[in-house]
Design an enzyme around this catalytic site. Structure first.
Site, PDB file in Angstrom:
ATOM      1  N   ASP A  11     -11.811  -7.073 -11.689  1.00 12.46           N
ATOM      2  CA  ASP A  11     -10.447  -7.143 -11.425  1.00 12.46           C
ATOM      3  C   ASP A  11      -9.929  -7.330 -10.583  1.00 12.46           C
ATOM      4  O   ASP A  11     -10.783  -8.246 -10.154  1.00 12.46           O
ATOM      5  CB  ASP A  11     -10.346  -4.789 -10.262  1.00 12.46           C
ATOM      6  CG  ASP A  11      -8.800  -4.376  -9.845  1.00 12.46           C
ATOM      7  OD1 ASP A  11      -8.154  -4.567 -11.105  1.00 12.46           O
ATOM      8  OD2 ASP A  11      -8.565  -4.868  -8.551  1.00 12.46           O
ATOM      9  N   LEU A  12      -7.897  -7.669 -10.149  1.00 13.12           N
ATOM     10  CA  LEU A  12      -7.547  -8.674  -9.527  1.00 13.12           C
ATOM     11  C   LEU A  12      -7.803  -7.776  -8.210  1.00 13.12           C
ATOM     12  O   LEU A  12      -8.110  -9.037  -7.369  1.00 13.12           O
ATOM     13  CB  LEU A  12      -6.532  -9.708 -10.583  1.00 13.12           C
ATOM     14  CG  LEU A  12      -6.008 -10.695  -9.384  1.00 13.12           C
ATOM     15  CD1 LEU A  12      -6.924 -12.003  -9.179  1.00 13.12           C
ATOM     16  CD2 LEU A  12      -4.797 -10.919  -9.945  1.00 13.12           C
ATOM     17  N   ASP A  13      -6.498  -7.682  -8.010  1.00 10.75           N
ATOM     18  CA  ASP A  13      -6.312  -7.175  -6.453  1.00 10.75           C
ATOM     19  C   ASP A  13      -6.972  -6.353  -5.937  1.00 10.75           C
ATOM     20  O   ASP A  13      -7.273  -5.528  -6.504  1.00 10.75           O
ATOM     21  CB  ASP A  13      -4.965  -6.427  -6.928  1.00 10.75           C
ATOM     22  CG  ASP A  13      -3.529  -7.003  -7.433  1.00 10.75           C
ATOM     23  OD1 ASP A  13      -3.371  -8.043  -6.922  1.00 10.75           O
ATOM     24  OD2 ASP A  13      -2.322  -6.496  -7.809  1.00 10.75           O
ATOM     25  N   THR A  19      -3.877  -8.235  -3.113  1.00 16.56           N
ATOM     26  CA  THR A  19      -2.950  -8.357  -2.401  1.00 16.56           C
ATOM     27  C   THR A  19      -1.997  -7.221  -2.150  1.00 16.56           C
ATOM     28  O   THR A  19      -0.434  -6.645  -2.703  1.00 16.56           O
ATOM     29  CB  THR A  19      -2.103  -8.541  -4.030  1.00 16.56           C
ATOM     30  OG1 THR A  19      -3.069  -8.335  -5.152  1.00 16.56           O
ATOM     31  CG2 THR A  19      -2.357 -10.696  -4.258  1.00 16.56           C
ATOM     32  N   LYS A  47      -3.354   1.960  -5.934  1.00 15.00           N
ATOM     33  CA  LYS A  47      -4.161   0.388  -5.836  1.00 15.00           C
ATOM     34  C   LYS A  47      -4.526   1.029  -7.780  1.00 15.00           C
ATOM     35  O   LYS A  47      -5.579   2.037  -7.564  1.00 15.00           O
ATOM     36  CB  LYS A  47      -5.615   0.929  -5.465  1.00 15.00           C
ATOM     37  CG  LYS A  47      -5.189   0.125  -4.006  1.00 15.00           C
ATOM     38  CD  LYS A  47      -6.556  -0.471  -3.404  1.00 15.00           C
ATOM     39  CE  LYS A  47      -5.803  -0.770  -1.570  1.00 15.00           C
ATOM     40  NZ  LYS A  47      -7.288  -0.664  -1.217  1.00 15.00           N
ATOM     41  N   ARG A  51       3.381  -0.417 -11.677  1.00 11.85           N
ATOM     42  CA  ARG A  51       4.247  -0.211 -11.782  1.00 11.85           C
ATOM     43  C   ARG A  51       5.056   0.629 -11.699  1.00 11.85           C
ATOM     44  O   ARG A  51       5.733   1.465 -10.724  1.00 11.85           O
ATOM     45  CB  ARG A  51       5.296  -2.024 -11.815  1.00 11.85           C
ATOM     46  CG  ARG A  51       6.004  -2.562 -10.892  1.00 11.85           C
ATOM     47  CD  ARG A  51       6.796  -3.676 -10.924  1.00 11.85           C
ATOM     48  NE  ARG A  51       5.834  -4.425 -11.734  1.00 11.85           N
ATOM     49  CZ  ARG A  51       6.213  -5.877 -12.435  1.00 11.85           C
ATOM     50  NH1 ARG A  51       7.309  -5.737 -13.018  1.00 11.85           N
ATOM     51  NH2 ARG A  51       5.493  -6.442 -12.875  1.00 11.85           N
ATOM     52  N   SER A 116      -6.635  -6.548 -15.204  1.00 11.99           N
ATOM     53  CA  SER A 116      -5.778  -5.818 -14.469  1.00 11.99           C
ATOM     54  C   SER A 116      -4.674  -5.782 -14.744  1.00 11.99           C
ATOM     55  O   SER A 116      -4.088  -5.216 -15.955  1.00 11.99           O
ATOM     56  CB  SER A 116      -5.230  -7.095 -13.093  1.00 11.99           C
ATOM     57  OG  SER A 116      -4.777  -6.473 -12.751  1.00 11.99           O
ATOM     58  N   ALA A 117      -4.311  -4.582 -13.945  1.00  7.07           N
ATOM     59  CA  ALA A 117      -3.247  -3.501 -14.073  1.00  7.07           C
ATOM     60  C   ALA A 117      -1.603  -4.692 -14.022  1.00  7.07           C
ATOM     61  O   ALA A 117      -0.963  -4.209 -14.216  1.00  7.07           O
ATOM     62  CB  ALA A 117      -2.275  -2.447 -13.656  1.00  7.07           C
ATOM     63  N   SER A 118      -1.530  -5.721 -13.890  1.00  6.88           N
ATOM     64  CA  SER A 118      -0.750  -5.967 -12.995  1.00  6.88           C
ATOM     65  C   SER A 118      -0.258  -7.067 -13.663  1.00  6.88           C
ATOM     66  O   SER A 118      -0.807  -7.791 -14.544  1.00  6.88           O
ATOM     67  CB  SER A 118      -0.953  -7.392 -11.481  1.00  6.88           C
ATOM     68  OG  SER A 118      -0.330  -8.115 -10.475  1.00  6.88           O
ATOM     69  N   LYS A 147      -5.390   2.559 -16.147  1.00  9.31           N
ATOM     70  CA  LYS A 147      -6.661   3.235 -15.863  1.00  9.31           C
ATOM     71  C   LYS A 147      -6.499   4.145 -15.108  1.00  9.31           C
ATOM     72  O   LYS A 147      -5.452   4.892 -14.713  1.00  9.31           O
ATOM     73  CB  LYS A 147      -7.240   2.563 -14.551  1.00  9.31           C
ATOM     74  CG  LYS A 147      -7.375   0.850 -14.634  1.00  9.31           C
ATOM     75  CD  LYS A 147      -7.573   0.065 -13.140  1.00  9.31           C
ATOM     76  CE  LYS A 147      -7.710  -1.765 -14.194  1.00  9.31           C
ATOM     77  NZ  LYS A 147      -7.411  -2.234 -13.008  1.00  9.31           N
ATOM     78  N   GLU A 171     -14.433  -3.484  -8.567  1.00  5.26           N
ATOM     79  CA  GLU A 171     -13.084  -3.004  -8.982  1.00  5.26           C
ATOM     80  C   GLU A 171     -13.140  -2.219  -7.585  1.00  5.26           C
ATOM     81  O   GLU A 171     -14.340  -1.368  -7.057  1.00  5.26           O
ATOM     82  CB  GLU A 171     -12.767  -1.556 -10.023  1.00  5.26           C
ATOM     83  CG  GLU A 171     -12.475  -1.646 -11.072  1.00  5.26           C
ATOM     84  CD  GLU A 171     -10.804  -1.220 -10.877  1.00  5.26           C
ATOM     85  OE1 GLU A 171     -10.566  -1.342  -9.146  1.00  5.26           O
ATOM     86  OE2 GLU A 171      -9.873  -1.734 -11.588  1.00  5.26           O
ATOM     87  N   ASP A 172     -11.988  -2.388  -7.256  1.00  7.21           N
ATOM     88  CA  ASP A 172     -11.959  -1.422  -5.674  1.00  7.21           C
ATOM     89  C   ASP A 172     -11.327  -0.545  -5.599  1.00  7.21           C
ATOM     90  O   ASP A 172     -10.660   0.481  -5.233  1.00  7.21           O
ATOM     91  CB  ASP A 172     -10.984  -2.579  -5.200  1.00  7.21           C
ATOM     92  CG  ASP A 172      -9.449  -2.895  -5.251  1.00  7.21           C
ATOM     93  OD1 ASP A 172      -8.990  -2.538  -6.279  1.00  7.21           O
ATOM     94  OD2 ASP A 172      -8.719  -2.838  -4.609  1.00  7.21           O
TER      95      ASP A 172
HETATM   96  P1  B16 Z   1       2.218  -5.958 -10.788  1.00  4.50           P
HETATM   97  P2  B16 Z   1      -5.160  -4.690 -10.379  1.00  4.50           P
HETATM   98  C1  B16 Z   1      -2.561  -3.500  -9.702  1.00  4.50           C
HETATM   99  O1  B16 Z   1      -3.732  -4.684  -9.881  1.00  4.50           O
HETATM  100  C2  B16 Z   1      -2.167  -3.009  -8.182  1.00  4.50           C
HETATM  101  O2  B16 Z   1      -3.577  -2.335  -7.835  1.00  4.50           O
HETATM  102  C3  B16 Z   1      -1.488  -2.332  -8.362  1.00  4.50           C
HETATM  103  O3  B16 Z   1      -0.986  -1.742  -7.000  1.00  4.50           O
HETATM  104  C4  B16 Z   1      -0.542  -2.721  -9.014  1.00  4.50           C
HETATM  105  O4  B16 Z   1       0.864  -1.186  -9.024  1.00  4.50           O
HETATM  106  C5  B16 Z   1      -0.144  -2.611 -10.566  1.00  4.50           C
HETATM  107  O5  B16 Z   1      -1.495  -3.552 -10.787  1.00  4.50           O
HETATM  108  C6  B16 Z   1       0.590  -3.166 -11.039  1.00  4.50           C
HETATM  109  O6  B16 Z   1       0.596  -4.588 -10.150  1.00  4.50           O
HETATM  110  O7  B16 Z   1       3.590  -4.465  -9.915  1.00  4.50           O
HETATM  111  O8  B16 Z   1       2.617  -6.571 -10.528  1.00  4.50           O
HETATM  112  O9  B16 Z   1       2.061  -6.118 -12.641  1.00  4.50           O
HETATM  113  O10 B16 Z   1      -5.384  -4.200  -9.236  1.00  4.50           O
HETATM  114  O11 B16 Z   1      -5.437  -3.444 -11.158  1.00  4.50           O
HETATM  115  O12 B16 Z   1      -5.429  -5.660 -10.172  1.00  4.50           O
HETATM  116 MG    MG Z   2      -7.639  -3.591  -8.012  1.00  2.50          MG
END
Ligand code: B16
Ligand code: MG
Length: 225
Positions: A11-13, A19, A47, A51, A116-118, A147, A171-172
């Protein structure tokens, strides 16, 4: 039979970089602008959450119901503020021990992926100089089911050509660990056992952590090279 590990998916964040603090600052600014506040404990629930789903939760906490166009505009506003933070990131923002751990995996011939979800994952990886380390990056632009659905990790594993039972997910987030388990992966939680106790093993972070210890703790072995 002891399972042999061929890949690690991160996972990233909250795992590679911290972040979460920037997400919190940007979301909180948005909530304050809308006339309410929320706590860091509530932020925990965001987490690993996408978004738009994060925005929906925050609006619920503030007791607000808004239409789709307004929601999209707010999500965009938050992302603009969030990007102001991440565009300042640099190599020093990589969490302690992560680079050594990734180097160890590479030297042992393990495949390395990101799930990552980001939607900002590539920007962050570029800023901190880790883009080339990951053989595959599945981010919020490359999957649709959030997730605890395992889609993001299953897609990464498929691209790497490794079955889930031969891969470890780091994963965190509580929902992220659930996603890994739902997909049939080994799950290593990065954070507190109070939140991540359902993982096969939990580490507080990567400082001083060696791959051999992880293998021992989850009852697996490395694929013979
Ligand atoms: P973005 P991960 C997630 O990243 C974050 O934990 C979560 O807080 C955030 O809302 C999501 O990414 C979407 O991010 O707005 O940059 O698209 O933990 O899955 O790496
Ligand atoms: Mg994370």
């Amino acid at each position: 039979m002891t399972r042999a590990i061929e890949a690690c998916i991160f996972d990233l964040d909250g795992v590679i970089v911290d972040t979460a603090k920037f997400h919190f600052l940007a979301w909180r600014r948005l909530a304050n602008q809308l006339g309410f506040d929320f706590t860091e404990a509530q932020n925990e629930k965001l987490k690993g959450v996408s978004r738009i789903q994060s925005l929906e939760l925050i609006l619920q906490w503030g007791g607000l119901t808004l239409g789709e166009p307004e929601k999209l505009a707010l999500a965009e506003q938050k992302n603009d503020w969030y990007r102001d933070y991440i565009l300042q990131m640099e190599r020093g923002d990589i969490l302690e021990g992560v680079e050594d751990f990734l180097t160890e995996l590479k030297s042992r011939g393990l495949k390395i992926g990101l799930g990552s979800a980001s939607k900002n994952a590539e920007t962050i990886l570029q800023r901190v100089g880790l883009m080339d380390v990951f053989e595959v990056v599945i981010d919020g632009n490359r999957h649709t089911r959030s997730k605890p659905d395992p889609e993001v990790f299953l897609t990464a594993a498929a691209v790497l050509g490794v079955p889930p039972e031969r891969a470890i997910v780091f994963e965190d987030a509580e929902k992220g660990v659930e996603a890994a388990l739902n997909g049939g992966f080994f799950a290593v939680g990065v954070g507190s056992p109070d939140v991540l106790g359902h993982a096969h093993y939990v580490i507080p972070g990567f400082a001083g952590v060696h791959f051999e210890t992880i293998l021992e703790q989850i009852g697996a072995q490395a694929l013979a090279m």
